[in-house]
Design an enzyme around this catalytic site. Structure first.
Site, PDB file in Angstrom:
ATOM      1  N   ASP A 113       1.083  -1.331   0.415  1.00 24.45           N
ATOM      2  CA  ASP A 113      -0.120   0.096  -0.336  1.00 24.45           C
ATOM      3  C   ASP A 113       1.179   1.118  -0.065  1.00 24.45           C
ATOM      4  O   ASP A 113       1.951   1.731   0.618  1.00 24.45           O
ATOM      5  CB  ASP A 113      -0.925   0.116   1.452  1.00 24.45           C
ATOM      6  CG  ASP A 113      -2.139  -1.317   1.470  1.00 24.45           C
ATOM      7  OD1 ASP A 113      -1.848  -2.004   0.387  1.00 24.45           O
ATOM      8  OD2 ASP A 113      -2.540  -1.406   1.757  1.00 24.45           O
ATOM      9  N   LYS A 153      -6.897   3.502  -2.630  1.00 21.92           N
ATOM     10  CA  LYS A 153      -7.431   3.323  -0.826  1.00 21.92           C
ATOM     11  C   LYS A 153      -7.865   5.181  -0.385  1.00 21.92           C
ATOM     12  O   LYS A 153      -6.916   5.729  -0.590  1.00 21.92           O
ATOM     13  CB  LYS A 153      -6.045   2.889  -0.403  1.00 21.92           C
ATOM     14  CG  LYS A 153      -6.021   2.365   1.322  1.00 21.92           C
ATOM     15  CD  LYS A 153      -4.892   1.970   1.371  1.00 21.92           C
ATOM     16  CE  LYS A 153      -4.604   2.060   3.155  1.00 21.92           C
ATOM     17  NZ  LYS A 153      -3.713   0.844   3.801  1.00 21.92           N
ATOM     18  N   LYS A 207     -10.552   0.574  -1.848  1.00 23.35           N
ATOM     19  CA  LYS A 207     -10.824  -0.452  -0.378  1.00 23.35           C
ATOM     20  C   LYS A 207     -10.452   1.550   0.958  1.00 23.35           C
ATOM     21  O   LYS A 207      -9.248   1.554   0.647  1.00 23.35           O
ATOM     22  CB  LYS A 207      -9.374  -0.719   0.411  1.00 23.35           C
ATOM     23  CG  LYS A 207      -8.668  -1.107   1.496  1.00 23.35           C
ATOM     24  CD  LYS A 207      -7.475  -1.410   2.013  1.00 23.35           C
ATOM     25  CE  LYS A 207      -6.494  -1.028   3.180  1.00 23.35           C
ATOM     26  NZ  LYS A 207      -5.165  -1.719   3.662  1.00 23.35           N
TER      27      LYS A 207
END
Length: 259
Positions: free
Chosen positions: A102, A167, A201
């Site tokens: 990430d 995300k 996400k």
């Protein structure tokens, strides 16, 4: 099964159970690994700092859940625009054995008008990840971007540069995931026609079974009820797990964590 129970079971299996605190220790990460295995199923992944990947891998294997994926973070949480550092951190994370990275998008550079550095940074990290069969999630920090046009632009740039997921947040700023920013980001996935290959996400601030239900409802509305599987949807959270388990009839809903 009630609607809340059904959505809670879905959400639990989509969780990236997270600890990203300055005082993290091997013991805390081992405890996190133990929490991934619940009476109603396992979480999709854990999300931890890179240095804890080896102990997490060992613990997950020992408890009989080697399939639980290990995600980590790079260029975190600041989202600086130094591509070499972001790439070096991403390569190091891969070397530690991450299944997923990430990376934080250089959102301040975008706010200052620079679209290119974000594209180049994500593209470089994606090339490193793709070579190692590692998923790349790009954190755009919606709570700092604030503006819908900027959230949309950061999502588009990340996807064009190769993001496997977009995300919302690091969980380290004042405003993290919101249903409004989630909808904008998922609409970009829909509008670009990339829902087969790009996931979403929400992270930070998704704390209750009811919160998770809201976020899943947006995905179901935009893409149908079958889209939000572990390849296309994750929740970045920790305190959420206790609430989901309570909704499913396990535990008291209390959590020691705030993420």
């Amino acid at each position: 099964m009630t609607d809340l129970k059904a959505s809670s079971l879905r959400a639990l299996k989509l969780m990236d159970l997270t600890t990203l605190n300055d005082d993290d220790t091997d013991e805390k990460v081992i405890a996190l690994c133990h929490q991934t295995k619940t009476p109603v199923g396992n979480t999709a992944a854990i999300c931890i700092y890179p240095r804890f990947i080896p102990i997490a891998r060992k613990t997950l294997k020992e408890q009989g859940t080697p399939e639980i994926r290990i995600a980590t973070v790079t260029n975190f949480p600041h989202g600086n625009d130094d591509i070499e550092i972001a790439l070096a951190e991403t390569r190091a994370a891969i070397a530690y054995g991450a299944d997923e990275v990430d990376v934080v998008f250089p959102y301040r550079a975008l706010m200052a008008g620079n679209e290119q550095v974000g594209f180049d940074l994500v593209k470089a990290c994606k090339e490193a990840c793709a070579a190692a069969n590692v998923l790349l999630k790009v954190i755009i920090e919606t709570g700092e971007l604030k503006d819908e046009a900027l959230i949309r632009k950061a999502s588009e740039i990340s996807i064009k540069a190769g993001a496997d997921f977009i995300k919302t947040s690091t969980g380290k700023v004042a405003v993290n995931a919101t249903p409004e920013s989630a909808r904008i980001m998922m609409e970009v996935i829909r509008d670009m026609g990339v829902e087969k290959t790009v996931g979403f996400k929400p992270a930070g601030g998704v704390r209750t079974a009811e919160d998770a239900q809201k976020y899943l409802a947006i995905a179901d509305e935009l893409f149908g009820a079958d889209w939000a599987d572990a390849r296309h949807y994750r929740f970045g959270a920790s305190s959420l797990l206790a609430s989901l388990l309570k909704a499913l009839g396990h535990g008291d809903g209390k959590s020691a964590s705030s993420y």
